[in-house]
Design a protein around this motif. Structure first.
Motif, mmCIF file in Angstrom:
data_model
loop_
_atom_site.group_PDB
_atom_site.id
_atom_site.type_symbol
_atom_site.label_atom_id
_atom_site.label_comp_id
_atom_site.label_asym_id
_atom_site.label_seq_id
_atom_site.Cartn_x
_atom_site.Cartn_y
_atom_site.Cartn_z
ATOM 1 N N SER A 7 0.944 -1.401 -0.050
ATOM 2 C CA SER A 7 -0.045 0.415 -0.144
ATOM 3 C C SER A 7 1.010 1.248 0.010
ATOM 4 C CB SER A 7 -1.027 0.171 1.497
ATOM 5 O OG SER A 7 -0.241 -0.504 2.439
ATOM 6 N N GLY A 8 0.609 2.000 -0.295
ATOM 7 C CA GLY A 8 0.857 3.821 -0.408
ATOM 8 C C GLY A 8 1.189 4.692 -1.112
ATOM 9 N N GLY A 9 1.415 3.273 -2.562
ATOM 10 C CA GLY A 9 1.306 3.956 -3.902
ATOM 11 C C GLY A 9 0.310 5.577 -4.016
ATOM 12 N N GLY A 10 0.827 5.849 -5.380
ATOM 13 C CA GLY A 10 -0.647 7.276 -5.541
ATOM 14 C C GLY A 10 0.679 8.325 -6.770
ATOM 15 N N LEU A 11 -0.075 9.222 -6.484
ATOM 16 C CA LEU A 11 0.335 10.225 -7.292
ATOM 17 C C LEU A 11 0.621 11.523 -6.855
ATOM 18 C CD1 LEU A 11 0.301 11.651 -10.460
ATOM 19 C CD2 LEU A 11 -1.533 12.622 -10.014
ATOM 20 N N VAL A 12 2.147 11.475 -6.897
ATOM 21 C CA VAL A 12 2.961 12.596 -6.015
ATOM 22 C C VAL A 12 3.514 13.842 -7.238
ATOM 23 C CG1 VAL A 12 4.770 10.943 -5.871
ATOM 24 C CG2 VAL A 12 4.304 12.513 -4.217
ATOM 25 N N GLN A 13 3.977 14.521 -6.819
ATOM 26 C CA GLN A 13 4.693 15.880 -7.989
ATOM 27 C C GLN A 13 5.711 15.185 -7.595
ATOM 28 O OE1 GLN A 13 3.101 19.985 -6.919
ATOM 29 N NE2 GLN A 13 1.445 19.857 -8.315
ATOM 30 N N PRO A 14 7.149 16.008 -8.414
ATOM 31 C CA PRO A 14 8.175 16.051 -8.317
ATOM 32 C C PRO A 14 8.684 16.486 -7.086
ATOM 33 C CG PRO A 14 7.325 16.029 -10.884
ATOM 34 C CD PRO A 14 6.406 16.282 -10.278
ATOM 35 N N GLY A 15 9.020 16.103 -6.947
ATOM 36 C CA GLY A 15 10.361 16.261 -5.340
ATOM 37 C C GLY A 15 8.923 16.103 -4.071
ATOM 38 N N VAL A 78 6.752 -4.334 6.152
ATOM 39 C CA VAL A 78 9.052 -3.897 5.018
ATOM 40 C C VAL A 78 8.697 -2.732 4.269
ATOM 41 C CG1 VAL A 78 10.285 -4.357 3.373
ATOM 42 C CG2 VAL A 78 9.531 -6.008 4.715
ATOM 43 N N TYR A 79 9.169 -1.818 4.807
ATOM 44 C CA TYR A 79 8.493 -0.017 4.220
ATOM 45 C C TYR A 79 9.879 0.462 3.416
ATOM 46 C CZ TYR A 79 6.232 -0.426 8.919
ATOM 47 O OH TYR A 79 5.408 -0.720 9.556
ATOM 48 N N LEU A 80 9.330 1.190 2.360
ATOM 49 C CA LEU A 80 10.020 2.430 1.914
ATOM 50 C C LEU A 80 9.844 4.014 1.798
ATOM 51 C CD1 LEU A 80 12.792 1.716 -0.649
ATOM 52 C CD2 LEU A 80 10.984 1.860 -2.032
ATOM 53 N N GLN A 81 10.584 4.630 1.800
ATOM 54 C CA GLN A 81 10.205 5.954 1.870
ATOM 55 C C GLN A 81 11.111 6.298 1.192
ATOM 56 O OE1 GLN A 81 8.033 8.333 4.615
ATOM 57 N NE2 GLN A 81 8.881 9.753 2.889
ATOM 58 N N MET A 82 10.412 7.306 0.502
ATOM 59 C CA MET A 82 10.825 7.953 -0.708
ATOM 60 C C MET A 82 10.870 8.927 -0.924
ATOM 61 S SD MET A 82 9.438 4.982 -3.773
ATOM 62 C CE MET A 82 7.294 5.686 -3.191
ATOM 63 N N ASN A 83 11.759 10.111 -0.816
ATOM 64 C CA ASN A 83 11.700 11.194 -0.700
ATOM 65 C C ASN A 83 12.579 12.445 -1.864
ATOM 66 O OD1 ASN A 83 10.913 11.417 2.012
ATOM 67 N ND2 ASN A 83 13.096 11.155 2.864
ATOM 68 N N SER A 84 12.176 13.697 -2.654
ATOM 69 C CA SER A 84 12.502 13.926 -3.581
ATOM 70 C C SER A 84 12.135 13.404 -5.188
ATOM 71 C CB SER A 84 14.174 14.386 -3.899
ATOM 72 O OG SER A 84 14.403 14.746 -2.208
ATOM 73 N N LEU A 85 11.365 12.528 -4.856
ATOM 74 C CA LEU A 85 10.858 12.039 -6.028
ATOM 75 C C LEU A 85 10.907 12.506 -7.398
ATOM 76 C CD1 LEU A 85 7.954 10.034 -4.388
ATOM 77 C CD2 LEU A 85 9.757 8.506 -5.547
ATOM 78 N N LYS A 86 10.817 11.746 -8.256
ATOM 79 C CA LYS A 86 11.678 12.041 -9.493
ATOM 80 C C LYS A 86 10.723 11.339 -11.222
ATOM 81 C CE LYS A 86 16.704 12.377 -8.839
ATOM 82 N NZ LYS A 86 18.027 12.435 -8.916
ATOM 83 N N PRO A 87 10.287 12.398 -11.835
ATOM 84 C CA PRO A 87 9.149 11.630 -13.013
ATOM 85 C C PRO A 87 9.823 10.095 -13.082
ATOM 86 C CG PRO A 87 9.695 13.808 -13.529
ATOM 87 C CD PRO A 87 10.497 13.514 -12.272
ATOM 88 N N GLU A 88 10.948 9.799 -13.214
ATOM 89 C CA GLU A 88 11.474 8.445 -13.696
ATOM 90 C C GLU A 88 11.407 7.973 -12.734
ATOM 91 O OE1 GLU A 88 13.156 11.759 -13.629
ATOM 92 O OE2 GLU A 88 15.213 11.851 -13.447
ATOM 93 N N GLY A 113 2.402 -5.552 -5.982
ATOM 94 C CA GLY A 113 2.585 -4.406 -6.925
ATOM 95 C C GLY A 113 1.670 -2.792 -6.554
ATOM 96 N N THR A 114 2.352 -2.241 -6.507
ATOM 97 C CA THR A 114 1.513 -0.725 -6.487
ATOM 98 C C THR A 114 2.418 0.269 -6.898
ATOM 99 O OG1 THR A 114 0.928 1.195 -4.546
ATOM 100 C CG2 THR A 114 3.623 -0.169 -4.534
ATOM 101 N N GLN A 115 0.959 1.363 -7.880
ATOM 102 C CA GLN A 115 1.481 2.141 -8.581
ATOM 103 C C GLN A 115 2.213 3.405 -8.046
ATOM 104 O OE1 GLN A 115 2.167 2.058 -12.464
ATOM 105 N NE2 GLN A 115 2.830 3.948 -12.119
ATOM 106 N N VAL A 116 3.268 4.049 -8.447
ATOM 107 C CA VAL A 116 3.754 4.793 -7.885
ATOM 108 C C VAL A 116 4.041 6.242 -9.164
ATOM 109 C CG1 VAL A 116 5.988 6.654 -6.634
ATOM 110 C CG2 VAL A 116 5.370 4.259 -5.815
ATOM 111 N N THR A 117 3.275 7.489 -9.628
ATOM 112 C CA THR A 117 3.496 7.956 -10.818
ATOM 113 C C THR A 117 3.861 9.415 -10.409
ATOM 114 O OG1 THR A 117 1.495 6.997 -11.783
ATOM 115 C CG2 THR A 117 1.282 9.342 -12.245
ATOM 116 N N VAL A 118 4.643 9.987 -11.054
ATOM 117 C CA VAL A 118 5.678 11.178 -10.507
ATOM 118 C C VAL A 118 5.197 11.914 -11.834
ATOM 119 C CG1 VAL A 118 7.602 12.446 -9.353
ATOM 120 C CG2 VAL A 118 7.085 10.071 -9.311
ATOM 121 N N SER A 119 4.272 12.760 -11.885
ATOM 122 C CA SER A 119 4.219 14.213 -12.238
ATOM 123 C C SER A 119 3.769 15.372 -11.834
ATOM 124 C CB SER A 119 2.800 13.229 -13.626
ATOM 125 O OG SER A 119 2.555 14.234 -14.671
#
Length: 120
Positions: A7-15, A78-88, A113-119
């Motif tokens: 869980s925890g995926g979603g749409l997030v802006q760059p950064g 298990v966790y994955l903290q993702m900061n400063s996200l980029k479109p890639e 699987g969980t979708q992460v979209t950075v846009s």
């Protein structure tokens, strides 16, 4: 039967930041290595972060300094903290757990699987 639910995926802006979670359920005697992988459209699945044992971590060069893998053995999570996200970083993220369902057995399991979209 062991299940991994992410869980925890979603749409997030760059950064921006996201925190992915992976909860293991079922017959679990002990957890060995944990990892996060990702797969972008048209690309092969790649290793993002790996924790063979608590306190030891490895990261893909592309995420070093931005992503942090962690685990809570008491919660089988298990966790994955993702900061400063980029479109890639856009991809489907999968958790992978190597664990012992019983004292005498061992298996490797994947989440759905969980979708992460950075846009923007």
């Amino acid at each position: 039967q062991v299940q991994l639910v992410e869980s925890g995926g979603g749409l997030v802006q760059p950064g921006g930041s996201l925190r992915l979670s992976c909860a293991a359920s079922g017959s679990i005697f002990s957890i060995n290595a944990v990892a996060w992988y990702r797969q972008a459209p048209g690309k092969q699945r790649e290793l993002v972060a790996y924790m063979p044992t608590p306190g030891f971590t490895n990261y893909a060069d592309s995420v070093k300094g931005r992503f942090t893998i962690s685990r809570d053995n008491a919660k089988n999570a298990v966790y994955l903290q993702m900061n400063s996200l980029k479109p890639e970083d856009t991809a489907v993220y999968y958790c992978n757990v190597d664990l012992n369902p019983t004292r005498w057995s061992r298996g490797n399991y994947w989440g759905q699987g969980t979708q992460v979209t950075v846009s923007s």
